[in-house]
Design a protein around this motif. Sequence first.
Motif, mmCIF file in Angstrom:
data_model
loop_
_atom_site.group_PDB
_atom_site.id
_atom_site.type_symbol
_atom_site.label_atom_id
_atom_site.label_comp_id
_atom_site.label_asym_id
_atom_site.label_seq_id
_atom_site.Cartn_x
_atom_site.Cartn_y
_atom_site.Cartn_z
ATOM 1 N N GLY A 111 -3.650 1.741 14.585
ATOM 2 C CA GLY A 111 -2.517 0.768 15.302
ATOM 3 C C GLY A 111 -1.477 1.347 15.692
ATOM 4 O O GLY A 111 -0.535 2.043 14.564
ATOM 5 N N PRO A 112 -0.110 0.652 16.719
ATOM 6 C CA PRO A 112 0.817 1.222 16.950
ATOM 7 C C PRO A 112 1.592 1.175 15.141
ATOM 8 O O PRO A 112 3.123 1.521 14.929
ATOM 9 C CB PRO A 112 1.548 0.509 18.035
ATOM 10 N N SER A 113 1.576 -0.122 14.878
ATOM 11 C CA SER A 113 2.496 -0.600 13.862
ATOM 12 C C SER A 113 2.068 -0.040 13.132
ATOM 13 O O SER A 113 3.577 -0.430 12.523
ATOM 14 C CB SER A 113 2.000 -2.250 13.205
ATOM 15 N N ARG A 114 1.694 0.655 12.501
ATOM 16 C CA ARG A 114 1.264 1.034 10.966
ATOM 17 C C ARG A 114 1.830 2.935 11.373
ATOM 18 O O ARG A 114 1.716 3.926 10.641
ATOM 19 C CB ARG A 114 0.521 1.544 10.667
ATOM 20 N N VAL A 115 2.612 2.996 12.501
ATOM 21 C CA VAL A 115 3.193 4.703 13.100
ATOM 22 C C VAL A 115 4.525 4.535 13.326
ATOM 23 O O VAL A 115 4.500 4.265 14.581
ATOM 24 C CB VAL A 115 1.617 5.457 13.928
ATOM 25 N N ASP A 116 5.168 4.564 12.919
ATOM 26 C CA ASP A 116 6.575 4.065 12.837
ATOM 27 C C ASP A 116 7.161 6.032 12.946
ATOM 28 O O ASP A 116 6.750 6.868 13.076
ATOM 29 C CB ASP A 116 7.199 4.312 12.164
ATOM 30 N N TRP A 117 8.115 5.826 14.272
ATOM 31 C CA TRP A 117 8.110 7.450 14.990
ATOM 32 C C TRP A 117 9.957 6.793 14.408
ATOM 33 O O TRP A 117 10.674 6.435 14.668
ATOM 34 C CB TRP A 117 7.951 7.392 16.234
ATOM 35 N N ARG A 118 9.867 8.759 13.691
ATOM 36 C CA ARG A 118 12.359 9.088 12.962
ATOM 37 C C ARG A 118 12.218 10.351 14.305
ATOM 38 O O ARG A 118 10.829 11.361 14.770
ATOM 39 C CB ARG A 118 11.215 9.643 11.775
ATOM 40 N N TYR A 119 12.885 9.419 15.015
ATOM 41 C CA TYR A 119 13.612 11.089 15.545
ATOM 42 C C TYR A 119 14.977 11.507 14.719
ATOM 43 O O TYR A 119 16.058 11.028 14.165
ATOM 44 C CB TYR A 119 14.127 10.666 17.331
ATOM 45 N N ASP A 120 14.661 12.460 13.844
ATOM 46 C CA ASP A 120 15.500 12.589 12.750
ATOM 47 C C ASP A 120 15.338 13.902 11.635
ATOM 48 O O ASP A 120 13.844 14.421 11.973
ATOM 49 C CB ASP A 120 14.701 11.553 12.104
ATOM 50 N N PRO A 121 16.541 14.818 11.730
ATOM 51 C CA PRO A 121 17.916 14.406 12.773
ATOM 52 C C PRO A 121 18.500 14.723 13.664
ATOM 53 O O PRO A 121 18.249 15.807 14.246
ATOM 54 C CB PRO A 121 18.420 15.072 10.992
#
Length: 320
Positions: A111-121
Amino acid sequence: MIISASRRTDVPAWYGGWLLQRLRQGEALVSNPFRPRRITRLRFSPQTVEALVLWTKHPEPMLSLLPEIDRLGYRYYFTYTLTPYGPEWEPGFPAVERRIACFQALSRRLGPSRVDWRYDPVILTADRGTGWHLEQFERLCRQLAPYTTRCIFSFFDSYRHLGKRFAPPDEEQMFEIAAGFAAIAREHRLPLYTCAEPSDLSRWGIAHAACIDPQKIAELCGGRKISYKKDAGQRPACGCAPSVDIGSYDTCPGGCVYCYGTRSRIRAQQRFAAHDPGCPLLEGPPPDGAEITVRQAEAAFLKAAVENFTGEQEQIGGGK
């Protein structure tokens, strides 16, 4: 208790089997990053761990292990770093397109709420300037926004062992990136946050994130009320709840050239090659003369707050 795996190394990419062994046995050894001979024997169970927070650039090797983690009864979510830099800067990881496909597959499963996307750094160079980042961010947003509920980004911070190859952006550059990212994120209806950034970017609708997020973890726990104080072991602008990090620095062989957690790629590769998934301590057997103390995990919903694990401030970290 929240277990972080890990701000210090990419456990899902390289050490998934080790993590599964720890969960099966309900025990891990964790060394203090500043005093390696001080080791904690952490004992835990699905009943005493609110959530596992899994930090990764490449969880594909761990996907086959998730059914057993589910059967064991552990709750978890991923904070998935996906940047467009490619093999020149991220030599140990697959191509971006393969990792996008993995992100989408993981989201369909959890589910989408359990996969956060980080554009980092966000790193600005002569050939990767503001325009390049805006173009790449839009491309990734188009493919990832339907599969997540938020994007968290941050700007490059300099660390002594990285030398002068990269420089942190100035305020004007940060604001230009923030305005551009915000416009793109709005177009894709994707909430945008920063990680441990002191700058106020709220004028563009960008909020400060808690990557280890009490609200998200409360939802994983079935809406059970959990009280946390801010993690004193992280930087002042970090909004994360306290957690126990079970990883170790200098163990990720991925070789990202901007990594704060690896001072020596050769050492990390050697440690990975010698790694024993059956050893409770990720980096190998405890050193001679180690002082091992026992900590029994206690569920945070039974307490007013969670005390920080090491009592030491991590001077490097923040998941970047």
